[in-house]
Design a protein around this motif. Structure first.
Motif, PDB file in Angstrom:
ATOM      1  N   ASN A   1      75.805  54.347  46.304  1.00 56.55           N
ATOM      2  CA  ASN A   1      75.265  53.893  47.592  1.00 56.55           C
ATOM      3  C   ASN A   1      74.303  52.735  47.387  1.00 56.55           C
ATOM      4  OD1 ASN A   1      74.096  53.635  50.144  1.00 56.55           O
ATOM      5  ND2 ASN A   1      74.393  55.817  50.555  1.00 56.55           N
ATOM      6  N   GLU A   2      74.568  51.614  48.089  1.00 55.28           N
ATOM      7  CA  GLU A   2      73.695  50.437  48.038  1.00 55.28           C
ATOM      8  C   GLU A   2      73.108  50.131  49.417  1.00 55.28           C
ATOM      9  OE1 GLU A   2      75.153  47.510  44.588  1.00 55.28           O
ATOM     10  OE2 GLU A   2      76.475  47.484  46.336  1.00 55.28           O
ATOM     11  N   GLY A   3      72.750  51.162  50.153  1.00 57.04           N
ATOM     12  CA  GLY A   3      72.216  50.960  51.494  1.00 57.04           C
ATOM     13  C   GLY A   3      73.355  50.835  52.490  1.00 57.04           C
ATOM     14  N   GLU A   4      73.487  49.653  53.104  1.00 54.73           N
ATOM     15  CA  GLU A   4      74.562  49.446  54.065  1.00 54.73           C
ATOM     16  C   GLU A   4      75.915  49.277  53.382  1.00 54.73           C
ATOM     17  OE1 GLU A   4      73.615  46.142  56.493  1.00 54.73           O
ATOM     18  OE2 GLU A   4      71.992  47.158  57.571  1.00 54.73           O
ATOM     19  N   ARG A   5      75.900  48.951  52.114  1.00 55.99           N
ATOM     20  CA  ARG A   5      77.138  48.737  51.372  1.00 55.99           C
ATOM     21  C   ARG A   5      77.385  49.884  50.393  1.00 55.99           C
ATOM     22  NH1 ARG A   5      78.669  43.428  52.117  1.00 55.99           N
ATOM     23  NH2 ARG A   5      80.181  43.580  50.424  1.00 55.99           N
ATOM     24  N   MET A   6      78.600  49.968  49.941  1.00 55.23           N
ATOM     25  CA  MET A   6      78.969  50.969  48.941  1.00 55.23           C
ATOM     26  C   MET A   6      79.571  50.248  47.743  1.00 55.23           C
ATOM     27  SD  MET A   6      78.995  54.268  48.379  1.00 55.23           S
ATOM     28  CE  MET A   6      78.975  55.031  50.010  1.00 55.23           C
ATOM     29  N   MET A   7      79.097  50.577  46.548  1.00 53.35           N
ATOM     30  CA  MET A   7      79.682  50.008  45.343  1.00 53.35           C
ATOM     31  C   MET A   7      80.651  51.014  44.733  1.00 53.35           C
ATOM     32  SD  MET A   7      77.965  48.236  41.969  1.00 53.35           S
ATOM     33  CE  MET A   7      77.130  49.710  41.356  1.00 53.35           C
TER      34      MET A   7
END
Length: 333
Positions: free
Chosen positions: A315-321
């Motif tokens: 989890n990168e906040g609003e984005r997903m890695m």
């Protein structure tokens, strides 16, 4: 639990989604992965311009490390430090960063190479002029690292690829390009690690002969990954591939990701220890330990090699890695 072989038609989509992403990094692992990827951006203030020259002759094997580093304060330059590690001496020569450090480093490197009759082992490059110097002075080298924004065009990249042979590890920070430029030519080195790799395309990978590929900040799609897996299994391309690591930062709905990666693949799902190695040798001086995977998908190639793959979400906040791993091994290894 052992292996369970099913065709894609026999695997329920909900099971695919659950199993494919049934991996969760611990907080420590997740923090480590994010920190490692940030370090790989090669901040110019963090990594000094460095040349390493090994001198292995007895009775005193030693390395010469020539660098300039703004973090190193000294009353006088050049500043010399010698460190003994076991039987080997590491000599560090710090040059003054007075605006002419690059030329000083070139001259000092040429002198030490001549005195000890030893080639450069490793170079960390922070200026385009060092690439041109390397091409002329020593185009065969074991390790090359190029920091972010040093390379500003594919023409510069082509010149490097055509004139320098890197035998162990090539590490490239993000390159400064305009727009969504894409590179389709193969990268001609055995082990490559590239940050900001959005410009590396599927044809570049398929047409290469790389053994180790690590792409950070990639824009490869799940269909691209599916193609890589199919081509590897057929055996006509990617025959030398030993390890592939791709991380993709995305806003996309991940529900379709596993199905697209696994499309038309006959896989074996394994949730136990089937003998797969837990480490990967990136180059002759660096071995990584793979994260623990609870579910692994296996492909078999006609020559007996097994291709195991699994993925994590971070989890990168609003984005997903998404971090995708593909490891090639055999029961005999």
């Amino acid at each position: 639990m052992g292996d369970e072989t099913k065709s894609p038609d026999e695997i329920d989509e909900k099971d695919i989604l659950r199993d494919f992403f049934d991996q969760k990094l611990s907080i420590e692992q997740e923090t480590f992965e994010l920190r490692r990827r940030r370090l790989l951006t090669f901040s110019k203030s963090y990594y000094p311009m460095t040349v390493t020259i090994p001198h292995e002759k007895e009775p005193s094997p030693q390395n010469w490390v020539i660098t300039h580093d703004k973090r190193k304060k000294s009353a006088g330059y050049p500043h010399f430090e010698s460190i003994l590690t076991g039987p080997k001496v590491s000599n560090h020569l710090f040059l003054n960063d007075d605006g002419n450090a690059t030329e000083d480093l070139k001259k000092m490197t040429e002198h030490i190479c001549e005195v000890f009759c030893s080639p450069i082992c490793e170079i960390q490059i922070d200026k385009q002029s060092l690439i041109e110097w390397l091409i002329k002075f020593q185009p065969l080298i074991r390790y090359v690292s190029i920091r972010k924004d040093v390379v500003t065009s594919f023409e510069s990249l082509d010149r490097l690829f055509q004139n320098v042979r890197v035998t162990e590890r090539f590490l490239l920070g993000s390159i400064k390009l305009n727009g969504n430029s894409q590179y389709t030519e193969p990268i001609p080195f055995r082990s490559i690690t590239i940050t900001g790799s959005s410009w590396v395309t599927l044809p570049s990978i398929l047409n290469g002969t790389n053994s180790i590929i690590r792409l950070h900040g990639s824009k490869l799609s799940p269909k691209d990954i599916n193609t890589i897996l199919k081509e590897w299994q057929m055996g006509f391309k990617l025959y030398n591939l030993e390890f592939l690591e791709v991380d993709i930062s995305t806003l996309l709905n991940l529900d379709s990701f596993p199905g697209e990666v696994l499309k038309d693949l006959s896989v074996t799902r394994n949730d136990g220890n089937d003998g797969r190695p837990t480490t990967v040798k990136i180059h002759d001086e660096y071995i990584i330990t793979l994260p623990l995977a609870h579910i692994v998908f296996n492909l078999a190639r006609n020559d007996g090699m097994i291709g195991s793959f699994f993925a994590y979400r971070v989890n990168e906040g609003e984005r997903m890695m998404i971090i995708f791993y593909f490891q090639v091994w055999s029961k005999q290894s």
